[in-house]
Write an enzyme that holds these catalytic residues in place. Sequence first.
Site, PDB file in Angstrom:
ATOM      1  N   CYS A  66       0.694  -1.132  -0.058  1.00 49.52           N
ATOM      2  CA  CYS A  66       0.059  -0.072   0.134  1.00 49.52           C
ATOM      3  C   CYS A  66       0.796   1.364   0.087  1.00 49.52           C
ATOM      4  O   CYS A  66       1.707   1.346   0.673  1.00 49.52           O
ATOM      5  CB  CYS A  66      -0.695   0.080   1.396  1.00 49.52           C
ATOM      6  N   CYS A  96      -0.465   6.140   7.255  1.00 46.55           N
ATOM      7  CA  CYS A  96      -1.832   5.535   8.009  1.00 46.55           C
ATOM      8  C   CYS A  96      -1.476   4.735   8.960  1.00 46.55           C
ATOM      9  O   CYS A  96      -0.289   3.961   8.807  1.00 46.55           O
ATOM     10  CB  CYS A  96      -2.547   4.730   6.768  1.00 46.55           C
ATOM     11  N   CYS A 100      -1.906  -0.120   9.471  1.00 48.87           N
ATOM     12  CA  CYS A 100      -1.078  -1.410   9.565  1.00 48.87           C
ATOM     13  C   CYS A 100       0.202  -0.933   9.961  1.00 48.87           C
ATOM     14  O   CYS A 100       0.711   0.198   9.967  1.00 48.87           O
ATOM     15  CB  CYS A 100      -1.044  -1.845   7.964  1.00 48.87           C
ATOM     16  N   ASN A 125     -22.257 -16.752  17.397  1.00 55.67           N
ATOM     17  CA  ASN A 125     -21.253 -17.454  16.528  1.00 55.67           C
ATOM     18  C   ASN A 125     -20.753 -18.875  16.582  1.00 55.67           C
ATOM     19  O   ASN A 125     -20.542 -19.674  15.776  1.00 55.67           O
ATOM     20  CB  ASN A 125     -20.011 -16.442  16.517  1.00 55.67           C
ATOM     21  N   GLU A 129     -24.109 -13.778  27.552  1.00 55.62           N
ATOM     22  CA  GLU A 129     -23.441 -12.401  26.724  1.00 55.62           C
ATOM     23  C   GLU A 129     -24.137 -11.285  27.795  1.00 55.62           C
ATOM     24  O   GLU A 129     -25.033 -11.298  28.277  1.00 55.62           O
ATOM     25  CB  GLU A 129     -24.034 -12.107  25.403  1.00 55.62           C
ATOM     26  N   ASP A 161     -23.651  -9.886  32.893  1.00 56.02           N
ATOM     27  CA  ASP A 161     -22.233  -9.316  32.978  1.00 56.02           C
ATOM     28  C   ASP A 161     -21.239 -10.266  33.312  1.00 56.02           C
ATOM     29  O   ASP A 161     -21.432 -10.373  34.868  1.00 56.02           O
ATOM     30  CB  ASP A 161     -22.275  -7.812  33.677  1.00 56.02           C
ATOM     31  N   CYS A 203      -8.438 -12.034  21.964  1.00 54.22           N
ATOM     32  CA  CYS A 203      -8.043 -11.339  21.063  1.00 54.22           C
ATOM     33  C   CYS A 203      -6.918 -10.162  21.874  1.00 54.22           C
ATOM     34  O   CYS A 203      -6.610  -9.295  21.351  1.00 54.22           O
ATOM     35  CB  CYS A 203      -9.094 -10.360  20.778  1.00 54.22           C
TER      36      CYS A 203
END
Length: 440
Positions: free
Chosen positions: A77, A83, A86, A308, A324, A350, A396
């Site tokens: 890119c 930017c 990335c 999911n 959830e 929660d 994550c």
Amino acid sequence: MGRKRRMSREPVEARIEGMAHEGRGITHDAQGRPVFVDFALPGERVRYRYTKLRRQRAEATAIEILEPAAERIAPHCDHFGTCGGCALQHLPPEAQIAHKERVLLEQLQRIGGVEPEQRLAPLTGPVWGYRRKARLAVKHVPKKGGVLVGFREKHSPLVAPVDSCPVLDPRVGERMQDLASLVGSLSIPDRIPQIEVACGDARAALVLRHLAPLTDSDLDRLSEFAAATGLAILRQPGDESTVTPVAPQSALDLSYALPPYDVEVAFLPTDFTQVNAPINVAMVEQALEWLQPRPGRRILDLFCGVGNFTLPLAREGAAVTGIEGEAGLVRRAEENAATNGLDASFAVADLASEEGTRQAAGHYDAVLLDPPRSGAQEVLPAVAGTGASRVVYCSCGPATLARDAGILVAEHGFRLKAAGIMDMFPHTAHVESFAVFDRD
């Protein structure tokens, strides 16, 4: 009051000694202080300029690569380096994978004091055009020609204007200039700070956050853009409850498929969903392989979102309960179960609270954890109390996974059976990972 340290603007030459977790090169200055250098790779000799100076560390950016590493490649890119979206385009995808695996294993050992018995093969997929969720910054800057649409610049609040974005879903990534022109044509170009991108399999949606009312002419212009591009256009004058389509053809009908399980998952543009569809399918398949769902097996899905994992688990015949914290996501999960003809139980709680601990109580054969970046520390005692012999953890944040892994092993009698990475965000330093815990 101490004197403020002055930061030299003169370039400095150095050999890069290693790579930090966030993908920056590491060297040391004349005072022995670590310097984190953007866009530099281990082994390279570079010329850098300081961007931030602190007592214990410094930050810098490489302005010239004097001796490039053998693995360095040209970024795909043209906006890379300006930017902030990335961080690793100068590193081949296979080298990015190796770096992320090192980060995961180092964090597990250093923070959690654990090491996996088995290293899982990385889950990989397309490295361009993969990103289905994003928040684009918008800024009206007349001195730069009008409206800028893109991601924030690295280490800066400024918006990096881009003509296209190769990591975004092409339905949006190839229309960045069109989006800038669209906002610039409205009556309030200086009152639109953000465009949220959400893409399903068949439709892609844009949610325009606006801080002043849109005129009838603005709504007509947005409707015309939606009709011409096939994109769903929505407006958001307040919180997420105020999101509405600008025209009937912009209906909220986003969804994605999980083909191995004949499941279709519907979601709203502001709902949390995974950004990388092929990796998500592979992640679900890997999770179910370890969870072994079948009739008579009880499985608890914590942080279940729109279903999911819950829906495929139910499709395989398991008795599954999803919990959830966001009521809206649970409503969508329940609707998705009904639409797919599946029997699953859901609850709103929660999971960082005592209420969440109570909701997670009960006997289960296995537990699936898919928490936010903050991890699942508060609910781990409840997980252990279910009697489950296996826990599958999709993470994550490697640091919080490592912390939680240490707790599961040291305090609750689990062992870290397996761990590996999922390349959910190619060309970024973001590390998503997968771990399996067993106890006898």
